[in-house]
Design a protein around this motif. Structure first.
Motif: not given
Lengths: 366, 361
Positions: A260-289
């Motif tokens: 958010r402007p004016g704030e520090t970026m925050r990375l979300f922690e993800t458990d290793n099991g899910h993280l390793s499936k992403l292969k260090n690569y995210i192709g797309s992101i979408a939000a659903n407010p």
């Protein structure tokens, strides 16, 4: 549902007779009944590239040819204008009109520039902003185009970093959030990355009216190989970002977070099991407010995750070969794959026309 | 729905989404990876380590007793390490991707001449840190590798190397060669370590952080070819061969100063073929896909033959229309190989074709 149907009819009304006439009765009916319309770049079985409009049931309702492989489609809901951008280091974007009342128009990058594959319209639809590479100077720029003047290029301003990729217009209608991936490339060497050892990605907020850099945010130096590539707005003033890690595959850093402007970026922690499936690569992101969630995809990991919008905790995981495009849909998500499969996270696989859909899927109506 | 029924539905779902590979292909995948490692990758890294050691020794001797003959030995050693590097450079997976080793061994492409400027600054300043034990390793990656060493050995001012004992330029060359030797040793050690990358690659499974199953392990091998072919035609050839002669960039050719451009291109392509043969990747192809193996064989055969018939420096090749056309043909053939591996073979083995072979977007 009634609201959606009205939106559908409105879309068809905006689309006009030309568009309706080019559809077979069955496809027009499909479109009328569809809850949503999506746009994506594609490659067909003959090897030809284009951008397609897809109904929710997977039917391709319209196509626009592209001279080379496309990447993302920017669109403006009120004017019905859309622009499909070439994948980097392409120099052609094709503007078309959802109503198909104008001939598609090629936009050629200025000499010394190429597109990065993403762009965004101003709120009033009069200007188009495109992420571009000033490759001789290894500097990211945002090209500004006058929509009503045949997409004439008015000028450019710095993106605030190297390798600008996705960008978003914030709710104020004035601030562009720009994901500068940090990777230097030059068309003389194709898509080769020239500065991995020293890359420095950043997220920049730029005043689009003056072209001035308002704020630069960066991840800690230890994560300088975490390329910030794609963005999604949360609808209430902040955004989510998704990354691709260029460091050693054995390291698996967090890949997405919130800013958010004016704030520090925050990375979300993800458990290793899910993280390793992403292969260090995210192709797309979408939000659903509406649902308070976000979704990320990894075509390398054949994986789609739905996450809590506040904590980033994984809510569900789907395995789907070559999944990449993703967009919100009701309180769920609609995803596309390079194998031509469409997937609704509520209903499962949607039979489709089997176009190989490229990286991004945009909901353009409903 | 009973449990069995649910399982059956899940299996059908999985088959629809991921396709149903032949079981025998999966069984053989690890064998193919083992063959690639033992038949090509480990020997290539041993040769690179040996070549690095020899070159460091040659340069040490040159600094101690400079002469034209000794300089020629160094040049022969540099030719040797270029060939050995070609073999190692195609394996862009595992240890070489850690700790910036790839960039430390070869900072290239460097179209803005960053490395050259930094090397020239070190030489002009006679920077003592750059020749101190371990000091060079602290410097920018642009001055550590083969491109930097090539300029020191062959660039402007290199005639001093055979003239003056313990001259700064020679000591700088020695420091770079020692650092390359260290890196080569690290690569070999990490490939061979019992819990090293080879072990990780050979043992895919749910608990393996990098390769969850045989398909992922096999995909990594196929990507070595697909990515390598793309890099070869877009960067290693396309970096200096323009679309038209007017757009040629002979000064961007890799190893042009030592006149090793062609040697590198030949060895790289022939080693891709050797890796393909040693891995026996073709044995995984179903009979209906034999044509892919034939297409790959065709590509390698004609690409290698065309390179073998060429001669001269990068600039000489570009200046001669017949030679230039032949080089362009090699690029075309390799682009075809890129599609054979990245699209055809990937599909035939039911692997995930990445949206991008070189990288994503």
């Amino acid at each position: 549902m009634a609201g959606r149907l009205v939106a559908r009819r409105e879309f068809l009304k905006n689309a006009g007779l030309t568009f309706a006439a080019m559809l077979s009765p069955a496809r027009a009916q499909t479109l009328l009944q569809s809850d949503a319309v999506y746009a994506s770049a594609y490659k067909d079985d003959s090897g030809a590239y284009g951008a397609a409009l897809l109904a929710e049931d997977g039917t391709v309702v319209a196509r626009v040819s592209l001279p080379a492989r496309g990447h993302d489609v920017a669109h403006h809901p009120e004017t019905g204008r859309a622009v499909a951008f070439a994948r980097r280091p392409g120099t052609i974007a094709v503007a078309f009109d959802m109503a198909m009342q104008r001939r598609p128009q090629e936009i050629t990058a200025q000499s010394g520039r190429h597109f990065y594959g993403h762009g965004v319209f101003s709120k009033d639809g009069r200007l188009l902003y495109a992420s571009e590479n000033d490759f001789e100077n290894a500097a990211g720029v945002i090209g500004v185009y006058d929509v009503d003047a045949g997409f004439r290029r008015l000028g450019e301003f710095p993106s605030g970093g190297i390798g600008p990729h996705d960008m978003l217009l914030l709710n104020d209608g004035r601030t562009l959030a720009i994901a500068n991936g940090g990777i230097e490339t030059h068309p003389d060497f194709g898509r080769a990355k020239l500065n991995i050892a020293t890359m420095a990605p950043c997220l920049c907020f730029v005043d689009r009216l003056h072209g001035t850099l308002v704020e630069t945010q960066a991840l800690p130096p230890a994560l300088h190989k975490l390329s910030i590539r794609h963005l999604a707005g949360d609808g209430v003033g902040s955004l989510y970002f998704a990354c691709q890690f260029e460091g050693a595959p054995i390291r698996q850093p967090p890949l997405f977070g919130q800013a958010r402007p004016g704030e520090t970026m925050r990375l979300f922690e993800t458990d290793n099991g899910h993280l390793s499936k992403l292969k260090n690569y995210i192709g797309s992101i979408a939000a659903n407010p509406q649902a308070g969630t976000l979704s990320v995809t990894s075509p390398r990991g054949n994986c789609l995750l739905v996450l809590d919008g506040k904590s980033g905790l994984v809510l569900s995981e789907r395995r789907l070969a070559n999944v990449c495009g993703v967009t919100s849909h009701g309180d769920a998500y609609f995803a596309s794959t390079g194998n031509g499969v469409l997937f609704d996270t509520r209903r499962g696989i949607v039979e489709s026309d089997k176009l190989r859909l490229d990286n991004h899927l945009r909901r353009i109506a409903a | 729905m009973n449990k069995l029924c649910r399982w059956a539905v899940a299996a059908v779902f999985a088959a629809v989404v991921f396709g149903a590979p032949a079981a025998s292909s999966e069984d053989k995948s690890v064998t193919v990876i083992n063959s690639a490692i033992t038949g090509f990758i480990i020997p290539a890294h041993k040769q690179f380590s040996t070549a690095a050691q020899k070159l460091a020794s040659n340069i040490n001797d040159l600094c101690a007793a400079p002469s034209d003959a000794q300089l020629q030995s160094v040049y022969a050693g540099f030719d040797g390490i270029v060939s050995a590097w070609a073999s190692v450079s195609i394996i862009r997976i595992g240890p070489i991707l850690e700790h910036n080793r790839l960039e430390k061994l070869l900072f290239w492409p460097d179209r803005r001449g960053i490395g050259l400027r930094q090397v020239q600054a070190i030489l002009a300043k006679q920077d003592t840190l750059a020749i101190s034990t371990g000091g060079l390793a602290e410097k920018s990656v642009a001055v550590l590798g083969l491109a930097a060493l090539e300029f020191v050995l062959y660039g402007e001012g290199s005639e001093l190397l055979s003239q003056k004992t313990d001259e700064y330029r020679c000591r700088f060359a020695k420091a770079i060669s020692v650092n390359i030797n260290d890196l080569a040793y690290q690569l070999l050690t990490e490939w061979q370590a019992p819990d090293g990358f080879a072990n990780t690659w050979q043992n895919p499974g749910p608990d393996n952080a990098l390769f969850h199953d045989e398909k992922e392990a096999l995909s990594a091998l196929v990507s070595v070819f697909a990515n390598g072919m793309e890099y070869y035609h877009t960067v290693e050839i396309g970096g200096f061969l323009g679309l038209t002669p007017e757009k040629d960039r002979p000064r961007q050719a890799l190893f042009r100063r030592s006149d090793n451009t062609l040697r590198f291109l030949r060895k790289t392509l022939s080693d891709f073929q050797l890796l393909y043969q040693k891995s026996a990747l073709r044995t995984l192809l179903p009979a209906s896909s034999d044509w892919i193996d034939e297409a790959i064989g065709f590509g390698f055969k004609h690409g290698n033959a065309s390179l073998a018939s060429l001669s001269g420096s990068a600039a000489q090749i570009l200046e001669n229309p017949q030679k230039r056309a032949k080089l362009a043909y090699v690029g075309t053939v390799v682009r075809g190989l890129n599609e054979n591996f990245g699209i055809d073979l990937t599909a035939a083995l039911d692997l995930t074709a990445n949206f991008s072979s070189l990288d994503g977007d």
